[in-house]
Enzyme design. Structure first.
Site: not given
Ligand code: NAP
Length: 244
Positions: A152, A156
């Site tokens: 990851y 990133k």
């Molecule tokens: P999440 O709640 O797990 O949601 C992930 C989203 O990505 C869902 O809409 C999922 O679709 C979609 N997805 C996953 N794999 C995919 C693929 N191969 N093609 C198309 N769509 C895909 O994640 P989140 O926490 O909102 O994170 C969103 C982004 O922010 C990510 O890039 C993550 O790495 C980044 N981020 C998150 C955090 C945190 O603390 N949450 C911190 C830093 C960065 P489905 O609903 O269909 O599964």
């Protein structure tokens, strides 16, 4: 004039909050998702409540044919694409010693290759129009690393390099590319962490709490707007002070 934004992984978490914020700013929204159609439809209804149009498109961002179909559907439906938010992401955490090659490939393919494929697919439309804004969702982990997240962190960190390279390539045509590096935000992705781990994480956040999806959506809303007209190649940290 109507304007269109694609949000990858727009069905849940940060992507949903970003879709709603851009809808509030008058964008028609294309909500891409991987498999959770119910969540995507729910987000679509919430987007439409802001009086704009919305479309859900299932498609894996690491699959070139699916990405090309997603962008083609967007252009056929709305006539163009003004904003791309590369938000889709996954985790497959394991200590380096135990990490399987497929954990590495899955995370690099979705979190880094997906950003490349999406950027490449929208670029002809944005470059021809001589305007557009792309925001890539990186992570604090790409900046400072984390135990059990070598895949990851590498993906990133790669997103930050890709952001800067595409910002330089596209600047002459008025297309801006920036990244947001969230800290720890309350979504399904972090819901799996134990209370003990969360407490430990929060102890390292000067502002004293995890972020909300809306904190990230506000940063994206700014970066795609004309208010950020002189901002490109930037990485905006939204992490409560966890790394500075
Ligand atoms: P999440 O709640 O797990 O949601 C992930 C989203 O990505 C869902 O809409 C999922 O679709 C979609 N997805 C996953 N794999 C995919 C693929 N191969 N093609 C198309 N769509 C895909 O994640 P989140 O926490 O909102 O994170 C969103 C982004 O922010 C990510 O890039 C993550 O790495 C980044 N981020 C998150 C955090 C945190 O603390 N949450 C911190 C830093 C960065 P489905 O609903 O269909 O599964």
């Amino acid at each position: 004039m109507s304007k269109t934004a694609i949000v990858t992984g727009g069905s849940r978490g940060l992507g949903r909050a970003i879709a709603l914020a851009l809808a509030e700013d008058g964008y028609d929204i294309v909500i891409n998702y991987a498999g959770n159609a119910a969540a995507a439809e729910d987000t679509k209804a919430a987007v439409e409540a802001h009086g704009v149009k919305a479309l859900t498109v299932q498609g894996d961002v690491s699959d070139k044919a699916a990405v090309e179909a997603l962008v083609q559907t967007t252009v056929d439906t709305f006539g163009g694409v003004d904003v791309l938010v590369n938000n889709a992401g996954i985790v497959r955490d394991r200590l380096m010693r135990r990490m399987k090659e497929e954990d590495w490939d899955a995370v690099l393919n979705t979190n880094l290759k997906g950003v490349f494929l999406m950027t490449q697919a929208v670029s002809p439309y944005m470059l021809k129009a001589r305007r557009g804004a792309i925001v890539n969702i990186s992570s604090i982990v790409g900046e400072i690393g984390n135990l059990g997240q070598s895949n990851y962190a590498a993906a990133k960190a790669g997103v930050i390099g890709l952001t800067k390279a595409s910002a330089k390539e596209f600047a002459a045509r008025g297309v801006r590319v920036n990244a947001v590096a969230p800290g720890f935000i309350e979504t399904d992705m972090t819901a799996v962490l134990s209370d003990a781990v969360k407490e430990q994480l929060v102890a390292g956040i000067p502002l004293g709490h995890m972020g909300a999806p809306e904190d990230i959506a506000e940063a994206v809303r700014y970066l795609v707007s004309d208010r950020a007209g002189f901002v490109t190649g930037a990485v905006l940290d939204v992490n409560g002070g966890m790394a500075m």
